[in-house]
Design a protein around this motif. Sequence first.
Motif, mmCIF file in Angstrom:
data_model
loop_
_atom_site.group_PDB
_atom_site.id
_atom_site.type_symbol
_atom_site.label_atom_id
_atom_site.label_comp_id
_atom_site.label_asym_id
_atom_site.label_seq_id
_atom_site.Cartn_x
_atom_site.Cartn_y
_atom_site.Cartn_z
ATOM 1 N N ARG A 51 -13.419 -0.444 -1.995
ATOM 2 C CA ARG A 51 -12.707 -0.059 -3.213
ATOM 3 C C ARG A 51 -13.308 1.186 -3.868
ATOM 4 N NH1 ARG A 51 -9.716 -3.472 -7.605
ATOM 5 N NH2 ARG A 51 -9.127 -4.619 -5.777
ATOM 6 N N THR A 52 -14.615 1.315 -3.832
ATOM 7 C CA THR A 52 -15.247 2.479 -4.446
ATOM 8 C C THR A 52 -14.859 3.755 -3.712
ATOM 9 O OG1 THR A 52 -17.107 1.146 -5.223
ATOM 10 C CG2 THR A 52 -17.467 3.518 -5.074
ATOM 11 N N ARG A 53 -14.952 3.737 -2.392
ATOM 12 C CA ARG A 53 -14.560 4.896 -1.598
ATOM 13 C C ARG A 53 -13.056 5.158 -1.721
ATOM 14 N NH1 ARG A 53 -15.803 3.561 3.726
ATOM 15 N NH2 ARG A 53 -13.767 4.066 4.528
ATOM 16 N N ALA A 54 -12.266 4.083 -1.785
ATOM 17 C CA ALA A 54 -10.813 4.229 -1.939
ATOM 18 C C ALA A 54 -10.484 4.924 -3.259
ATOM 19 C CB ALA A 54 -10.126 2.870 -1.867
ATOM 20 N N LEU A 55 -11.172 4.560 -4.315
ATOM 21 C CA LEU A 55 -10.923 5.187 -5.616
ATOM 22 C C LEU A 55 -11.217 6.674 -5.550
ATOM 23 C CD1 LEU A 55 -10.239 5.114 -8.624
ATOM 24 C CD2 LEU A 55 -12.621 4.459 -9.059
ATOM 25 N N GLU A 60 -8.906 12.191 -5.332
ATOM 26 C CA GLU A 60 -8.790 13.509 -4.698
ATOM 27 C C GLU A 60 -7.343 13.765 -4.284
ATOM 28 O OE1 GLU A 60 -11.623 14.303 -1.578
ATOM 29 O OE2 GLU A 60 -13.218 13.369 -2.746
ATOM 30 N N GLU A 61 -6.666 12.729 -3.831
ATOM 31 C CA GLU A 61 -5.292 12.851 -3.374
ATOM 32 C C GLU A 61 -4.301 12.918 -4.543
ATOM 33 O OE1 GLU A 61 -2.320 10.539 -0.312
ATOM 34 O OE2 GLU A 61 -3.817 9.374 -1.366
ATOM 35 N N LEU A 62 -4.630 12.305 -5.654
ATOM 36 C CA LEU A 62 -3.706 12.163 -6.782
ATOM 37 C C LEU A 62 -3.177 13.495 -7.293
ATOM 38 C CD1 LEU A 62 -2.359 10.222 -8.818
ATOM 39 C CD2 LEU A 62 -4.419 10.441 -10.211
ATOM 40 N N GLY A 63 -4.068 14.450 -7.475
ATOM 41 C CA GLY A 63 -3.640 15.771 -7.921
ATOM 42 C C GLY A 63 -2.855 15.725 -9.213
ATOM 43 N N ASP A 64 -1.652 16.258 -9.183
ATOM 44 C CA ASP A 64 -0.842 16.347 -10.394
ATOM 45 C C ASP A 64 0.246 15.283 -10.447
ATOM 46 O OD1 ASP A 64 0.814 17.282 -8.435
ATOM 47 O OD2 ASP A 64 1.306 19.163 -9.424
ATOM 48 N N GLN A 65 0.070 14.198 -9.742
ATOM 49 C CA GLN A 65 1.082 13.134 -9.700
ATOM 50 C C GLN A 65 0.855 12.060 -10.762
ATOM 51 O OE1 GLN A 65 2.223 11.665 -5.755
ATOM 52 N NE2 GLN A 65 0.717 13.108 -4.941
ATOM 53 N N VAL A 66 0.185 12.407 -11.834
ATOM 54 C CA VAL A 66 -0.152 11.424 -12.858
ATOM 55 C C VAL A 66 1.087 10.855 -13.541
ATOM 56 C CG1 VAL A 66 -1.459 11.052 -14.980
ATOM 57 C CG2 VAL A 66 -2.403 12.445 -13.183
ATOM 58 N N ASP A 67 2.199 11.567 -13.509
ATOM 59 C CA ASP A 67 3.433 11.051 -14.104
ATOM 60 C C ASP A 67 4.174 10.104 -13.170
ATOM 61 O OD1 ASP A 67 3.132 12.340 -16.510
ATOM 62 O OD2 ASP A 67 4.261 14.104 -15.897
ATOM 63 N N ASN A 68 3.704 9.953 -11.951
ATOM 64 C CA ASN A 68 4.341 9.085 -10.963
ATOM 65 C C ASN A 68 3.925 7.636 -11.239
ATOM 66 O OD1 ASN A 68 4.735 7.510 -8.595
ATOM 67 N ND2 ASN A 68 4.751 9.340 -7.337
ATOM 68 N N PRO A 69 4.863 6.743 -11.597
ATOM 69 C CA PRO A 69 4.495 5.368 -11.948
ATOM 70 C C PRO A 69 3.841 4.598 -10.795
ATOM 71 C CG PRO A 69 6.889 5.645 -11.964
ATOM 72 C CD PRO A 69 6.295 6.994 -11.736
ATOM 73 N N VAL A 70 4.231 4.890 -9.569
ATOM 74 C CA VAL A 70 3.602 4.214 -8.418
ATOM 75 C C VAL A 70 2.135 4.622 -8.335
ATOM 76 C CG1 VAL A 70 3.600 4.019 -5.898
ATOM 77 C CG2 VAL A 70 5.764 3.982 -7.154
ATOM 78 N N GLN A 71 1.864 5.907 -8.526
ATOM 79 C CA GLN A 71 0.479 6.367 -8.466
ATOM 80 C C GLN A 71 -0.340 5.790 -9.624
ATOM 81 O OE1 GLN A 71 -0.036 7.099 -5.671
ATOM 82 N NE2 GLN A 71 0.302 9.206 -5.100
ATOM 83 N N LEU A 72 0.260 5.672 -10.783
ATOM 84 C CA LEU A 72 -0.452 5.067 -11.914
ATOM 85 C C LEU A 72 -0.793 3.603 -11.627
ATOM 86 C CD1 LEU A 72 1.464 6.575 -14.957
ATOM 87 C CD2 LEU A 72 -0.858 7.107 -14.187
ATOM 88 N N ALA A 73 0.141 2.874 -11.032
ATOM 89 C CA ALA A 73 -0.128 1.474 -10.678
ATOM 90 C C ALA A 73 -1.225 1.393 -9.626
ATOM 91 C CB ALA A 73 1.149 0.800 -10.170
ATOM 92 N N ASN A 74 -1.183 2.291 -8.639
ATOM 93 C CA ASN A 74 -2.233 2.307 -7.625
ATOM 94 C C ASN A 74 -3.593 2.572 -8.255
ATOM 95 O OD1 ASN A 74 -0.472 1.816 -5.503
ATOM 96 N ND2 ASN A 74 -0.187 3.972 -5.037
ATOM 97 N N LEU A 75 -3.644 3.520 -9.167
ATOM 98 C CA LEU A 75 -4.903 3.827 -9.851
ATOM 99 C C LEU A 75 -5.398 2.617 -10.630
ATOM 100 C CD1 LEU A 75 -7.145 5.727 -10.747
ATOM 101 C CD2 LEU A 75 -5.581 6.620 -12.496
ATOM 102 N N ALA A 76 -4.505 1.956 -11.345
ATOM 103 C CA ALA A 76 -4.900 0.786 -12.129
ATOM 104 C C ALA A 76 -5.482 -0.312 -11.242
ATOM 105 C CB ALA A 76 -3.702 0.255 -12.911
ATOM 106 N N VAL A 77 -4.909 -0.516 -10.064
ATOM 107 C CA VAL A 77 -5.403 -1.549 -9.156
ATOM 108 C C VAL A 77 -6.784 -1.177 -8.623
ATOM 109 C CG1 VAL A 77 -5.016 -2.615 -6.891
ATOM 110 C CG2 VAL A 77 -3.152 -2.456 -8.534
ATOM 111 N N LEU A 78 -7.014 0.102 -8.402
ATOM 112 C CA LEU A 78 -8.303 0.533 -7.860
ATOM 113 C C LEU A 78 -9.427 0.483 -8.889
ATOM 114 C CD1 LEU A 78 -7.126 3.518 -5.667
ATOM 115 C CD2 LEU A 78 -8.101 1.362 -4.855
#
Length: 132
Positions: A51-55, A60-78
């Motif tokens: 999980r630490t390495r995944a985060l 690094e991959e997230l970039g400017d996709q912070v408005d993407n709800p799927v990416q926000l959910a992924n971040l929250a889970v990590l």
Amino acid sequence: HAALRNSDPASARAHAQAALDAFATAREAGASATRVGASAAYARALVDDDRTRALGAFLEELGDQVDNPVQLANLAVLLDPGQSLPAKAVEALRVVFLRQAVVRAPGRPDFLELLEHAVAGEPAGKTGNDGR
């Protein structure tokens, strides 16, 4: 990936492995090594259940996709409330949030300065800004 990681970790790892295979195929077909590499590092960490390495890889991959709800959910889970964030993850989060600040307030050169420092891995500096 977020909901599946919590409800069925084995299936989530299998999906991550399939993604790794797809990234290898994409690399062979000439896809951007930078983009595929970041995604592959994230998938590899998920396969390894690290999980630490995944985060770190995800940020690094997230970039400017912070408005993407799927990416926000992924971040929250990590983000694991039971663990401290490694310094590299904190640095990556600084960049993610400062990029959003610059996009949302383009007339604020102090935000751009903070972002430049964060991207360079430098301390924030003294802008005298309290965020208002």
